[in-house]
Design a protein around this motif. Structure first.
Motif, mmCIF file in Angstrom:
data_model
loop_
_atom_site.group_PDB
_atom_site.id
_atom_site.type_symbol
_atom_site.label_atom_id
_atom_site.label_comp_id
_atom_site.label_asym_id
_atom_site.label_seq_id
_atom_site.Cartn_x
_atom_site.Cartn_y
_atom_site.Cartn_z
ATOM 1 N N PRO A 118 0.803 -1.236 0.000
ATOM 2 C CA PRO A 118 0.000 0.000 0.000
ATOM 3 C C PRO A 118 0.833 1.282 0.000
ATOM 4 N N LYS A 119 1.985 1.288 0.692
ATOM 5 C CA LYS A 119 2.769 2.518 0.800
ATOM 6 C C LYS A 119 4.182 2.383 0.236
ATOM 7 N N LYS A 120 4.455 1.287 -0.467
ATOM 8 C CA LYS A 120 5.802 1.123 -1.004
ATOM 9 C C LYS A 120 5.818 0.073 -2.087
ATOM 10 N N ASP A 121 6.554 0.370 -3.173
ATOM 11 C CA ASP A 121 6.805 -0.601 -4.237
ATOM 12 C C ASP A 121 8.236 -1.110 -4.112
ATOM 13 N N ILE A 122 8.398 -2.411 -4.307
ATOM 14 C CA ILE A 122 9.728 -3.012 -4.230
ATOM 15 C C ILE A 122 10.012 -3.711 -5.549
ATOM 16 N N ASN A 123 11.148 -3.407 -6.133
ATOM 17 C CA ASN A 123 11.557 -4.059 -7.371
ATOM 18 C C ASN A 123 12.427 -5.273 -7.023
ATOM 19 N N VAL A 124 11.958 -6.446 -7.385
ATOM 20 C CA VAL A 124 12.662 -7.689 -7.071
ATOM 21 C C VAL A 124 13.203 -8.288 -8.368
ATOM 22 N N PRO A 151 0.331 -7.839 -2.857
ATOM 23 C CA PRO A 151 0.078 -8.684 -1.688
ATOM 24 C C PRO A 151 -1.222 -8.302 -0.990
ATOM 25 N N CYS A 152 -1.886 -9.313 -0.450
ATOM 26 C CA CYS A 152 -3.102 -9.108 0.320
ATOM 27 C C CYS A 152 -2.965 -9.868 1.639
ATOM 28 N N LYS A 153 -3.981 -9.794 2.468
ATOM 29 C CA LYS A 153 -3.888 -10.361 3.809
ATOM 30 C C LYS A 153 -3.497 -11.829 3.785
ATOM 31 N N ASP A 154 -4.132 -12.623 2.945
ATOM 32 C CA ASP A 154 -3.841 -14.059 2.945
ATOM 33 C C ASP A 154 -3.457 -14.574 1.557
ATOM 34 N N GLY A 155 -2.893 -13.698 0.728
ATOM 35 C CA GLY A 155 -2.491 -14.134 -0.601
ATOM 36 C C GLY A 155 -1.970 -12.970 -1.418
ATOM 37 N N PHE A 156 -2.188 -13.029 -2.718
ATOM 38 C CA PHE A 156 -1.751 -11.929 -3.569
ATOM 39 C C PHE A 156 -2.469 -11.974 -4.913
ATOM 40 N N ILE A 157 -2.419 -10.846 -5.602
ATOM 41 C CA ILE A 157 -2.937 -10.717 -6.966
ATOM 42 C C ILE A 157 -1.748 -10.520 -7.889
ATOM 43 N N TRP A 158 -1.832 -11.049 -9.112
ATOM 44 C CA TRP A 158 -0.711 -10.912 -10.041
ATOM 45 C C TRP A 158 -1.159 -10.454 -11.423
ATOM 46 N N LYS A 159 -0.194 -9.907 -12.128
ATOM 47 C CA LYS A 159 -0.365 -9.529 -13.528
ATOM 48 C C LYS A 159 0.873 -10.017 -14.281
ATOM 49 N N TYR A 218 5.641 -9.854 4.331
ATOM 50 C CA TYR A 218 4.268 -9.362 4.351
ATOM 51 C C TYR A 218 4.043 -8.443 5.555
ATOM 52 N N PHE A 219 4.489 -8.886 6.723
ATOM 53 C CA PHE A 219 4.308 -8.064 7.921
ATOM 54 C C PHE A 219 4.984 -6.708 7.749
ATOM 55 N N SER A 220 6.229 -6.724 7.267
ATOM 56 C CA SER A 220 6.961 -5.475 7.085
ATOM 57 C C SER A 220 6.310 -4.603 6.019
ATOM 58 N N GLY A 221 5.856 -5.236 4.927
ATOM 59 C CA GLY A 221 5.257 -4.471 3.840
ATOM 60 C C GLY A 221 4.004 -3.722 4.244
ATOM 61 N N PHE A 222 3.224 -4.307 5.153
ATOM 62 C CA PHE A 222 1.983 -3.667 5.585
ATOM 63 C C PHE A 222 2.149 -2.811 6.836
ATOM 64 N N LYS A 223 3.069 -3.216 7.713
ATOM 65 C CA LYS A 223 3.200 -2.534 9.009
ATOM 66 C C LYS A 223 4.396 -1.584 9.078
ATOM 67 N N THR A 224 5.524 -1.987 8.541
ATOM 68 C CA THR A 224 6.749 -1.177 8.630
ATOM 69 C C THR A 224 7.445 -1.127 7.276
ATOM 70 N N PRO A 225 6.806 -0.575 6.250
ATOM 71 C CA PRO A 225 7.373 -0.621 4.895
ATOM 72 C C PRO A 225 8.723 0.078 4.778
ATOM 73 N N TRP A 226 8.993 1.059 5.647
ATOM 74 C CA TRP A 226 10.272 1.770 5.561
ATOM 75 C C TRP A 226 11.470 0.863 5.893
ATOM 76 N N LEU A 227 11.193 -0.293 6.496
ATOM 77 C CA LEU A 227 12.280 -1.225 6.806
ATOM 78 C C LEU A 227 12.685 -2.080 5.602
ATOM 79 N N LEU A 228 11.841 -2.107 4.594
ATOM 80 C CA LEU A 228 12.132 -2.915 3.421
ATOM 81 C C LEU A 228 12.951 -2.120 2.417
#
Length: 312
Positions: free
Chosen positions: A75-81, A168-176, A290-300
């Motif tokens: 929601p608040k950060k995009d990560i390029n993997v 990412p979502c709570k219990d899974g993810f959506i893809w394109k 997932y936890f970091s992405g939703f709760k502490t995105p600045w750590l990623l």
């Protein structure tokens, strides 16, 4: 390997067909029983790492697009993997048919429209490659793996982007996934929430899909302690915890089975040694991200590099 075994394989998907091909080349008598009227998995994204060529170099002709990275949209950060091994977009349907032709040429018998409800008789070894709802697993009274539901559909639009998008979502993810001649959208989540998850995303983004299909995805290694019957691939719950993909893992498992055959106990032990640490690590790593992405995105980090089949 001496030519002395009658091998029955339940399930004519990629794992069962690959085993049939390899066993037949070794001189074994192999029969494959497939419940559908034709070979070919139509409910799969067909996104395989370049490792697929180690097992099936002939599959290179099926490549429709190449993927070298994923953009994960929290929601608040995009990560390029970035992937250390590129991924190929292929038709799983065509891949299955390719392996079926190799198996038949090697001498394996493939029977279609055979819905097996009882254990086939007359085989020294039975191998269950019959998917998430394995009949052999049920007959052996083994516990089911955890189940998720994958749903996908397509938009007719040509694109050769070299990255996939993931939400990412709570219990899974959506893809394109850009597939060359079309774009695939899909979702994986708990069976009771996957459909709503995808529909809400499509409505929000004004996307209309065609050719929508769904499939149960198992997760959790289940291997019987039995010298006459064993499981491989999806029947053994062998899919990657973070993505739900299972083809490369299934082919690795098939090679372990081939190397240890006819000792199913050795196969079971080696499967546990190889896959259990990877499953445990990847589950923990996925939960942490997932936890970091939703709760502490600045750590990623803004970008990362992973090994797409094993995360390490």
């Amino acid at each position: 390997m001496e030519n002395r075994h009658n091998i029955g394989i339940i399930g004519g998907g990629i794992c069962g067909l690959y085993l049939a091909w390899k066993f037949a080349r070794l001189g074994e008598k192999v029969e494959v029983f497939e419940r559908k009227k034709e070979i070919g998995n139509e409910v799969c994204s067909g996104l395989f790492s370049e490792r697929i060529l180690n097992f099936l170099p002939q599959s290179h002709k099926l490549v429709k697009n190449e993927i070298n990275s994923a953009v994960i949209h929290f929601p608040k950060k995009d990560i390029n993997v970035r992937f250390s091994k590129i991924f190929f977009v292929m038709s799983h349907f065509e891949l299955d048919r390719l392996v079926a032709s190799l198996a038949r040429e090697a001498g394996a018998e493939i029977y279609l429209n055979r819905n097996i409800e009882e254990l086939p008789q007359g085989f020294e070894k039975l191998i269950g490659c019959d998917g998430a709802n394995s009949v052999l697993r049920r007959k052996l009274n083994l516990p089911n793996p955890a189940f998720r539901l994958g749903i996908h559909g397509f938009v007719k639009k040509r694109t050769t982007d070299s990255f996939v998008d993931v939400w990412p979502c709570k219990d899974g993810f959506i893809w394109k996934i850009p597939r060359g001649d079309e774009i695939e959208y899909g979702a994986i989540a708990k069976p009771e929430t996957a459909k709503k998850l995808l529909n809400d995303f499509l409505t929000k983004n004004n996307i209309s899909l065609g050719n929508i299909n769904s499939k149960i995805i198992p997760q959790g290694l289940v291997i019987p302690d039995n010298q006459s019957i064993t499981l491989c691939g999806d029947a053994a719950g062998l899919t990657k915890p973070w993505s739900g993909g299972g083809v490369v893992w299934s082919l690795i498992a098939a090679e372990i089975l081939l190397k240890t055959f006819p000792d199913f106990s050795d196969y079971r032990a080696r499967m546990k040694r190889f896959f259990l640490p990877k499953i445990i690590f990847s589950k923990s790593a996925t939960k942490l991200v997932y936890f970091s992405g939703f709760k502490t995105p600045w750590l990623l980090p803004n970008s990362a590099k992973i090994e797409g089949d094993f995360l390490l």
